[in-house]
Design a protein around this motif. Structure first.
Motif, PDB file in Angstrom:
ATOM      1  N   UNK A 195      39.466  72.984 -76.615  1.00  0.00           N
ATOM      2  CA  UNK A 195      39.607  73.331 -75.200  1.00  0.00           C
ATOM      3  C   UNK A 195      40.418  72.275 -74.454  1.00  0.00           C
ATOM      4  N   UNK A 196      40.112  71.009 -74.684  1.00  0.00           N
ATOM      5  CA  UNK A 196      40.799  69.933 -73.962  1.00  0.00           C
ATOM      6  C   UNK A 196      42.274  69.874 -74.320  1.00  0.00           C
ATOM      7  N   UNK A 197      42.618  70.156 -75.572  1.00  0.00           N
ATOM      8  CA  UNK A 197      44.035  70.132 -75.962  1.00  0.00           C
ATOM      9  C   UNK A 197      44.814  71.213 -75.224  1.00  0.00           C
ATOM     10  N   UNK A 198      44.269  72.416 -75.152  1.00  0.00           N
ATOM     11  CA  UNK A 198      44.953  73.500 -74.435  1.00  0.00           C
ATOM     12  C   UNK A 198      45.044  73.167 -72.954  1.00  0.00           C
ATOM     13  N   UNK A 199      43.969  72.641 -72.377  1.00  0.00           N
ATOM     14  CA  UNK A 199      43.996  72.279 -70.962  1.00  0.00           C
ATOM     15  C   UNK A 199      45.040  71.204 -70.687  1.00  0.00           C
ATOM     16  N   UNK A 200      45.093  70.192 -71.529  1.00  0.00           N
ATOM     17  CA  UNK A 200      46.053  69.113 -71.320  1.00  0.00           C
ATOM     18  C   UNK A 200      47.481  69.619 -71.452  1.00  0.00           C
ATOM     19  N   UNK A 201      47.746  70.445 -72.437  1.00  0.00           N
ATOM     20  CA  UNK A 201      49.111  70.948 -72.655  1.00  0.00           C
ATOM     21  C   UNK A 201      49.563  71.856 -71.522  1.00  0.00           C
ATOM     22  N   UNK A 202      48.634  72.538 -70.867  1.00  0.00           N
ATOM     23  CA  UNK A 202      49.013  73.452 -69.784  1.00  0.00           C
ATOM     24  C   UNK A 202      48.917  72.805 -68.412  1.00  0.00           C
ATOM     25  N   UNK A 203      48.692  71.496 -68.375  1.00  0.00           N
ATOM     26  CA  UNK A 203      48.737  70.775 -67.111  1.00  0.00           C
ATOM     27  C   UNK A 203      47.403  70.515 -66.461  1.00  0.00           C
ATOM     28  N   UNK A 204      46.298  71.000 -67.037  1.00  0.00           N
ATOM     29  CA  UNK A 204      44.978  70.784 -66.438  1.00  0.00           C
ATOM     30  C   UNK A 204      44.394  69.487 -66.997  1.00  0.00           C
TER      31      UNK A 204
END
Length: 832
Positions: A589-598
């Motif tokens: 979850x954190x990887x997707x959030x970080x990559x999308x700017x969150x």
């Protein structure tokens, strides 16, 4: 925190999931305080607690609270079953000092998602490890303070209004601030029978003198409740049950069973019996209780032989953890124990995860065969003639191996002769090979060859051990062998262990799609067997592999993109999970959030994700994406192996580049080809654009990063611009917002300015759409957003689709990032 324990507990429980422990000595008013808090906290209360005589029954305390039979042999599944019933209510457990081990192990899991209020009598006999875990998980550990002098005086006056000032002062002084002692002593003083004596337990004395006023049948019934340690029907307690109800010493549960108002009072009543009377009462209770409980009463009555027979008869009708507990109990009785019973007990204990208990129960029969202190010596002449003892030796070796003691496991089985039964020899060789693999990996290769010759048609246990050696050393065919063992459908311990080994080694090789496929197959099998802990571990590993791989999932997986990964990971982390499953779910979850700017949401998630190489890398990567290379440069204690080790090294290389610092000289060994080629290209200063192509079937985001590196380091402007343009296109297509911004910044260095405006609609976002996207940015799933905003899940999805259309976003997370970013491609300190 406030000094008032009731107010402190209410405050902690009203702020969300929490575990509040009310602790104090006997008679201090823990139960009264517990009930007052439960009444004051909003929401339904689920009341349960520990029972002294049934402290070994798995999940009993929780079963009493939720009024349902629960799975006591799978702790994460147990916690999830309770969580699904408690939901927004309050779980209340009294008498934690008598809690069963399964409930104690589940409490830290429940504390993450439920409001839990428990009372613990001190001193207690909780195991050190369980007490430490409870302490660590507790939001608040509140000691019940003694009554103040004024409060104790008021209680004494309330109990016995005719006391003189001098008598009331004496009661308060002797009670020591204990409410129960204050009440009992005040009653005795009012009756003219004040206690005499020094250095005695004032509470026990007060209770004893108070109970002396009860009719004999009532005292006997209360003593029976103390020995039972659980509620009992009136018929079992005899004629004294009515007197106990009239005296207010017991309460009636739903269904009519009677429960002592104070367990300590009932235990004290039992303690007042002399030894012969207590033994006689245990013997009577053994005739009136179910077999499993009767066995313990017979043991307490001093009849171990009868207790042994009763326990074996009860175990034959049970399964799982209950059967294991009864067999272990039987083996611990001071009577002659059949070696076959010890073997059965060890088998049952191993099947329920009690490896240390399995090893211990076999100790009395293993040394009888292997008495030599020299580990290299052969067995005594009697060894080959005692097949049960040989079987015990290899079973104890397996238990020691699973308990994390490979050296003792190897020494235990090495004296088993080759002339033993074929299955015993196979079990010996499995333990020997896995023990050597854990201690001397290179030596395991030679031993594996010898064992393969000895077993031309190896059983599943040997196949799994041979596959583990091949996987560790990456020998050809290791994956096929592990997959075959994992799909045999035999011993679940062997098949699930092999499946997990397969998933982790495939991921370490960079074969992320294969790892996800194997994890999903294993999760389905574990789900069919209700093995919740294994199922969630496999599901989380699959999501992690797919999050790292990128959005182009094969159609054969029937997967639903990064949004599906986010949704499943959010659902998983909302539950009680094994630590490894929670780590992978949070990392995905954190990887997707970080990559999308969150980035803010990613950092908040990682702060509570626990220690794991995948979590550690995502934390470093999020810091680098957020423009904090100094934090990304910090090397964690554990970086993992294979692909994860390579990702750690690549992030460290980027951090060194951004800081203008010299990179680490050494490149980790045993890396997948894409990671090794990337680090080599960084080291020599060329070839990064070619290395990028090797990432294409592995991880799209790493392909983009490699192209950005090529664009920033290539001396050829045309090649640099081409690499950056390609990186920008791939990042935009995949919704990698931050990496797309990095590519555009690189292009600006070459005086190429891109139009970054998204094709938005003419309409602006409504306030409700902004409210929904704000919760999306916080990582909330659709169902929670709906609950918080008081709208349906379908309405939430409608608002998200409208926002995506207006912002030109491809995913909900990208829409949230665009809605709350001043410039979505230039991240700030807080990631917004």
């Amino acid at each position: 925190m406030t000094d008032d324990p009731e107010e402190a507990a209410r405050t902690a429980l009203c702020q969300g999931p929490a575990l509040v422990v009310i602790a104090g000595p006997p008679g201090c008013g823990r139960t009264t305080l517990l009930r007052r808090i439960a009444t004051a906290v909003p929401g339904p209360a689920h009341l349960g607690g520990g029972l002294a005589m049934l402290a070994a029954v798995p999940a009993l305390a929780l079963s009493r609270a939720v009024r349902a039979r629960l799975p006591g042999d799978d702790i994460p599944l147990l916690a999830e079953a309770v969580r699904s019933r408690v939901r927004g209510g309050l779980l209340v457990l009294d008498d934690l000092q008598h809690i069963d081990p399964a409930t104690l192990a589940a409490l830290p899991h429940l504390a993450r998602s439920c409001r839990v209020l428990v009372a613990l009598r001190t001193p207690h006999r909780l195991p050190d490890a369980g007490h430490a875990a409870l302490r660590q998980a507790a939001t608040a550990w509140i000691a019940v303070p003694p009554l103040t002098a004024d409060a104790a005086h008021a209680l004494a006056r309330q109990t016995a209004g005719g006391l003189s000032d001098q008598a009331a002062a004496a009661v308060v002084a002797r009670a020591g601030g204990n409410p129960l002692a204050t009440i009992a002593l005040a009653r005795q003083a009012a009756a003219g029978r004040a206690p005499i004596g020094e250095d005695i337990d004032q509470v026990a004395y007060a209770i004893a003198t108070a109970l002396a006023d009860l009719p004999r049948p009532a005292r006997t019934a209360l003593a029976a409740l103390g020995l039972l340690g659980r509620p009992a029907p009136p018929a079992l307690l005899g004629t004294g049950a009515a007197d106990l109800l009239a005296a207010g010493l017991v309460t009636a549960e739903p269904g009519g069973s009677l429960l002592p108002v104070s367990a300590y009072v009932a235990e004290t009543a039992a303690g007042l019996l002399d030894a012969p009377a207590r033994a006689e009462m245990h013997a009577r209770l053994a005739d009136l209780t179910p077999p499993a409980e009767a066995a313990r009463h017979l043991a307490a009555a001093g009849d171990p032989s009868a207790a042994y027979r009763k326990a074996l008869g009860a175990a034959d009708r049970l399964a799982g953890a209950e059967r294991a507990a009864l067999l272990l109990f039987a083996c611990g009785l001071p009577t002659t124990v059949d070696p076959r019973v010890r073997l059965a007990a060890a088998d049952a204990a191993l099947a329920t995860g009690r490896a240390a208990d399995a090893a211990e129960v076999l100790r009395p029969i293993v040394p009888a065969v292997f008495l030599s202190a020299d580990p290299g010596a052969g067995p005594r002449p009697s060894a080959a003639a005692d097949p049960l003892a040989l079987e015990a030796a290899v079973l104890r070796g397996e238990a020691l191996l699973q308990a994390g003691d490979p050296v003792t496991a190897r020494d235990t089985v090495r004296a088993v002769p080759d002339t033993a039964a074929a299955r015993v020899v196979a079990a010996r060789d499995r333990v020997m090979l896995l023990s050597v693999l854990a201690t001397e990996p290179m030596t395991a290769l030679e031993l594996a060859d010898k064992i393969a010759v000895r077993h031309p048609q190896p059983p599943p246990g040997i196949q799994a051990a041979l596959a583990a050696v091949r996987a560790t050393h990456r020998q050809p065919g290791w994956d096929d062998t592990l997959a075959a063992v994992a799909d045999t459908g035999g011993d679940p311990l062997i098949t699930r262990w092999s499946a997990w080994l397969l998933v982790e080694h495939l991921a370490a090789e960079g074969r992320l799609v294969d790892a996800a496929s194997a994890a999903l197959r294993a999760a389905a099998t574990a789900g069919d067997d209700l093995a919740y802990g294994w199922q969630t571990r496999f599901l989380a590993a699959a999501d992690w592999a797919l999050a790292l791989h990128g959005p182009d999932f094969p159609a054969t997986l029937a997967w639903d993109g990064t949004e599906g990964v986010l949704r499943r990971a959010a659902n998983l982390t909302d539950r009680a999970l094994p630590e490894q499953a929670r780590a992978y779910a949070n990392a995905a979850t954190a990887l997707i959030e970080a990559d999308t700017g969150l980035l803010a949401a990613a950092r908040a998630r990682l702060d509570t994700a626990g220690a794991h190489p995948a979590v550690a890398w995502v934390a470093r990567e999020a810091a680098w994406l957020d423009g904090q290379p100094d934090r990304a440069a910090r090397t964690p204690t554990e970086t993992g192996t294979g692909l994860l080790a390579g990702l750690h090294a690549i992030t460290a290389r980027w951090a060194a580049y951004d800081l203008g610092a010299p990179p680490a000289a050494a490149i980790p060994v045993d890396l997948p080809a894409p990671a090794r080629r990337t680090l080599t290209a960084w080291a020599v200063g060329s070839g990064l654009d070619d290395a990028a192509d090797s990432w294409q079937p592995v991880a799209l985001r790493e392909q983009v990063r490699c192209l950005i590196a090529a664009g920033l380091t290539s001396p050829d402007r045309d090649r640099a611009v081409a690499a950056l343009l390609r990186a920008e296109h791939l990042a935009d297509s995949a919704g990698l917002t931050v990496l797309a911004g990095r590519a555009r910044r690189g292009l600006r260095r070459h005086q190429i300015h891109r139009d970054t405006r998204s094709p938005r609609s003419e309409g602006r976002l409504t306030q409700r759409e902004l409210d929904v996207l704000r919760l999306v940015a916080a990582g909330e799933p659709t169902r929670r957003i709906a609950g918080q905003l008081g709208i349906s899940a379908e309405t939430v999805d409608t608002h998200i689709r409208a926002s995506m259309r207006k912002l030109g976003a491809r995913t909900r997370t990208e829409a949230a990032a665009l809605a709350f970013a001043t410039n979505p491609f230039e991240t700030s300190e807080d990631g917004r």
